[in-house]
Motif scaffolding. Sequence first.
Motif, PDB file in Angstrom:
ATOM      1  N   ARG A 128       8.486  -5.918  -1.731  1.00 13.18           N
ATOM      2  CA  ARG A 128       8.065  -6.738  -0.597  1.00 13.18           C
ATOM      3  C   ARG A 128       9.317  -7.140   0.195  1.00 13.18           C
ATOM      4  O   ARG A 128      10.439  -7.035  -0.302  1.00 13.18           O
ATOM      5  CB  ARG A 128       7.331  -7.995  -1.071  1.00 13.18           C
ATOM      6  CG  ARG A 128       6.098  -7.731  -1.946  1.00 13.18           C
ATOM      7  CD  ARG A 128       4.909  -7.263  -1.150  1.00 13.18           C
ATOM      8  NE  ARG A 128       3.756  -6.992  -1.983  1.00 13.18           N
ATOM      9  CZ  ARG A 128       2.800  -7.877  -2.280  1.00 13.18           C
ATOM     10  NH1 ARG A 128       2.889  -9.112  -1.834  1.00 13.18           N
ATOM     11  NH2 ARG A 128       1.769  -7.536  -3.030  1.00 13.18           N
ATOM     12  N   ASP A 135      -4.154  -2.184  -7.446  1.00  9.62           N
ATOM     13  CA  ASP A 135      -4.245  -2.608  -6.056  1.00  9.62           C
ATOM     14  C   ASP A 135      -3.032  -3.409  -5.591  1.00  9.62           C
ATOM     15  O   ASP A 135      -3.035  -3.988  -4.498  1.00  9.62           O
ATOM     16  CB  ASP A 135      -5.511  -3.435  -5.839  1.00  9.62           C
ATOM     17  CG  ASP A 135      -5.572  -4.659  -6.749  1.00  9.62           C
ATOM     18  OD1 ASP A 135      -4.728  -4.761  -7.665  1.00  9.62           O
ATOM     19  OD2 ASP A 135      -6.472  -5.491  -6.540  1.00  9.62           O
ATOM     20  N   ALA A 180      -0.003  -4.120  -3.685  1.00 10.76           N
ATOM     21  CA  ALA A 180       0.530  -3.496  -2.471  1.00 10.76           C
ATOM     22  C   ALA A 180       2.052  -3.517  -2.474  1.00 10.76           C
ATOM     23  O   ALA A 180       2.683  -4.465  -2.955  1.00 10.76           O
ATOM     24  CB  ALA A 180       0.004  -4.224  -1.243  1.00 10.76           C
ATOM     25  N   SER A 181       2.634  -2.460  -1.918  1.00 13.57           N
ATOM     26  CA  SER A 181       4.085  -2.337  -1.900  1.00 13.57           C
ATOM     27  C   SER A 181       4.549  -1.653  -0.622  1.00 13.57           C
ATOM     28  O   SER A 181       3.876  -0.751  -0.094  1.00 13.57           O
ATOM     29  CB  SER A 181       4.571  -1.531  -3.106  1.00 13.57           C
ATOM     30  OG  SER A 181       5.971  -1.323  -3.048  1.00 13.57           O
TER      31      SER A 181
END
Length: 464
Positions: free
Chosen positions: A78, A179, A181-182
């Motif tokens: 992130r 699931d 997110a990246s």
Amino acid sequence: MTKATASVALFTADLRLHDNPVLRAALDSAHEVVPLFVLDTGVHAAGYDVPNRRAFLADCLRDLDAGLRERGGRLIVREGDVVREVCAAASECGARQVHMAGDVSLYAQRREERLRHALEADGRQLRVHDAVVTALPPGEVTPAGGDHFAVFTPYFRRWTSAGLRGVIRAPRTVRVPEDAASLPVPSREDTPGVSPGVAAGGESEGRARFAAWNGRPMKDYADRHDDLAADATSRLSPHLHFGTLSAVELVHRARRTGGDGAEAFVRQLAWRDFHHQVLAARPRASSGDYRPRGDRWRHDEDEIAAWRDGRTGYPLVDAAMRQLRHEGWMHNRARLLTASFLTKTLYVDWRVGARHFLDLLVDGDVANNQLNWQWVAGTGNDTRPNRVLNPLTQARRFDPDGTYVRRWLPELAELRGPSVHQPWKLPGRERARLDYPEPLVELSAGADRFLRARGLEGRSTRTG
């Protein structure tokens, strides 16, 4: 205890799978783990996100991601404010706990405090693990009646007798929520302005480098570590800075190897721990004098620029500064010499030099960089604060035939033997052919100016 569904392992200065208490604790506490790295915009805003470290970091993250994928997981990347991004990741996966390594800089301590408060406000817990970045936790050994050791030798005696934790195996399996997110993992190729000789990063590279060095090179380290031309040091400092290698594991493995070289190497790891425990106790020493000397520093932009560019007229100083600009790394003996020249001979504030080093060094660690600069400047932990390292004496000892100088100063490559260290003494016609400056200052004049500034007129400096 029943395992939670998920936890977060926040990677900071511990970008490795082997001997990582943060990752191990996160795996032990939950069925799934979010291995998270946040590209911290706060670091960028503070000016520490420089190209050389960014390139090395990209290598480290790609290698970490590859290692996690071999174990069934992946790295989650992130970007933004660390507190906001960690809280968001924990909320998305329903994590009860976030695990991270303890660190000592003022920025790291404030970040940890902000993160703890934010997580607790959301009903979650921050678990901070010691002996991840260093071999011993900063507060593990303390003097009677004090919060930290101010002198290395007594610290080292206590450090040597203290027990280290055991080495933790790399996990076989890492399960990551599908699931999660990246962002894409960064690549070195996306980073402009990188010095051409910056070494490759990553845990795989670090372990291979240590394996190659943990034999004859380390056995010879005690005798050859100051030989500038031999390049006989481990060059592991960038890997220690980013945590692709564990200081705990290196101490254990070096002690198993044994011998004078291994002992000298372990002593250097103890110096690293020493600086961390000083900064943990005195966080403001990253920018303020640990022991003020009443200095009235000079600030001559032309002289500072000559020092930065490797054009001081003293070949050993200039060779070291050219190496720094090309590789983002410098031999420790050369670091001491160039810092002494700036602070003691030119009498320029140590913060000017420390900032330049942080702009280029791949291993630009606040604790080690700032406190080593203070040690040399005489405002830190040096018990001989007025010592001056003479570049000509250092050249005779550590680059006697000029090999190191000729490697980094091509304009002097035609000069043979020790004459390369004093080009100003060459015959007029031979000197005129060289595109190389005259010395910025006479060494004796610089020493006298330094003594006067510190109120030590009439005394001699301790030189070496």
